[in-house]
Design a protein around this motif. Structure first.
Motif, PDB file in Angstrom:
ATOM      1  N   ARG A 128       0.765  -1.160   0.012  1.00 24.24           N
ATOM      2  CA  ARG A 128      -0.023   0.008   0.162  1.00 24.24           C
ATOM      3  C   ARG A 128       0.861   1.230   0.042  1.00 24.24           C
ATOM      4  O   ARG A 128       0.687   2.332  -0.756  1.00 24.24           O
ATOM      5  CB  ARG A 128      -0.914  -0.097   1.245  1.00 24.24           C
ATOM      6  N   ARG A 129       1.805   1.156   0.901  1.00 23.10           N
ATOM      7  CA  ARG A 129       2.875   2.488   1.024  1.00 23.10           C
ATOM      8  C   ARG A 129       3.530   2.520  -0.449  1.00 23.10           C
ATOM      9  O   ARG A 129       3.785   3.830  -0.916  1.00 23.10           O
ATOM     10  CB  ARG A 129       3.538   2.228   2.339  1.00 23.10           C
ATOM     11  N   TYR A 131       2.609   1.782  -3.312  1.00 25.25           N
ATOM     12  CA  TYR A 131       1.744   2.533  -4.424  1.00 25.25           C
ATOM     13  C   TYR A 131       1.220   3.931  -3.984  1.00 25.25           C
ATOM     14  O   TYR A 131       1.171   4.801  -5.094  1.00 25.25           O
ATOM     15  CB  TYR A 131       0.376   1.665  -4.613  1.00 25.25           C
ATOM     16  N   GLU A 132       1.114   4.153  -2.898  1.00 26.73           N
ATOM     17  CA  GLU A 132       1.055   5.620  -2.384  1.00 26.73           C
ATOM     18  C   GLU A 132       2.234   6.546  -2.579  1.00 26.73           C
ATOM     19  O   GLU A 132       1.815   7.632  -3.474  1.00 26.73           O
ATOM     20  CB  GLU A 132       0.757   5.806  -0.992  1.00 26.73           C
ATOM     21  N   GLU A 133       3.404   5.882  -2.656  1.00 27.28           N
ATOM     22  CA  GLU A 133       4.743   6.698  -2.875  1.00 27.28           C
ATOM     23  C   GLU A 133       4.811   7.033  -4.410  1.00 27.28           C
ATOM     24  O   GLU A 133       5.017   7.897  -5.003  1.00 27.28           O
ATOM     25  CB  GLU A 133       5.967   5.959  -2.444  1.00 27.28           C
ATOM     26  N   GLY A 135       2.191   6.743  -6.626  1.00 28.67           N
ATOM     27  CA  GLY A 135       1.159   7.939  -6.951  1.00 28.67           C
ATOM     28  C   GLY A 135       1.831   8.986  -6.808  1.00 28.67           C
ATOM     29  O   GLY A 135       1.569  10.076  -7.777  1.00 28.67           O
ATOM     30  N   GLN A 136       2.509   9.633  -5.725  1.00 23.87           N
ATOM     31  CA  GLN A 136       2.863  10.923  -5.294  1.00 23.87           C
ATOM     32  C   GLN A 136       4.346  11.426  -6.315  1.00 23.87           C
ATOM     33  O   GLN A 136       4.064  12.378  -6.863  1.00 23.87           O
ATOM     34  CB  GLN A 136       3.384  10.904  -3.954  1.00 23.87           C
TER      35      GLN A 136
END
Length: 161
Positions: A128-129, A131-133, A135-136
């Motif tokens: 999850r982290r 994919y968040e990173e 995305g940013q």
């Protein structure tokens, strides 16, 4: 003053300083962490059908290409612009625009490797982290390219036409 208004009204020197601080420094922080997370996800979840196999290698390639690109801007192009040598900057700008197209292609590959950043059901916190990173990073790189191509380089193109 909105951020977009500031960008439009900033001097070339201010804009370059913004690019260096907001984007170059940020990418240098983002990529090692994303690579570390991707390696972990690939190692732990290699048997999962949605595992982004090859992601860490792709991120490492992106890091190398971005570092090379940013170094050329920092050592060649940006100093030319700050010194007011806009006519001579056209060649390096053309190279940078071409490399920006390459970065866009690398982002498209990133999208494919991560299934458009869609997490599988029950994805762990590391995944999850990651994919968040990503995305940013994706948004930051798009904004970086847009700021250079459509603000800074467009100004120089207009000055040296």
């Amino acid at each position: 003053m909105t951020p977009q208004t500031w960008v439009e009204e900033a001097t070339e020197e201010e804009l370059i300083e913004h690019i260096l601080n907001r984007y170059h420094d940020t990418h240098r922080d983002q990529l090692p962490e994303m690579i570390r997370l991707a390696q972990r996800v690939e190692r732990v979840h290699s048997g999962h059908p949605d595992c982004p196999t090859g992601l860490s290698a792709h991120l490492e390639a992106m890091q190398a290409e971005l570092e090379n690109h940013m170094a050329k801007e920092e050592q060649i192009l940006f100093p030319m612009i700050v010194r007011g040598i806009s006519g001579m900057a056209r060649g390096p700008i053309s190279v940078m625009r071409s490399e920006h197209d390459d970065h866009a292609a690398a982002l498209a590959r990133l999208e494919k490797l991560t299934n458009q950043l869609r997490l599988p059901e029950g994805a762990c916190n590391t995944w999850r982290r990651l994919y968040e990173e990503i995305g940013q990073f994706r948004q930051d790189l798009r904004d970086h390219i847009d700021t250079e191509n459509n603000v800074l380089f467009a100004r120089i193109d207009g000055l040296s036409a």
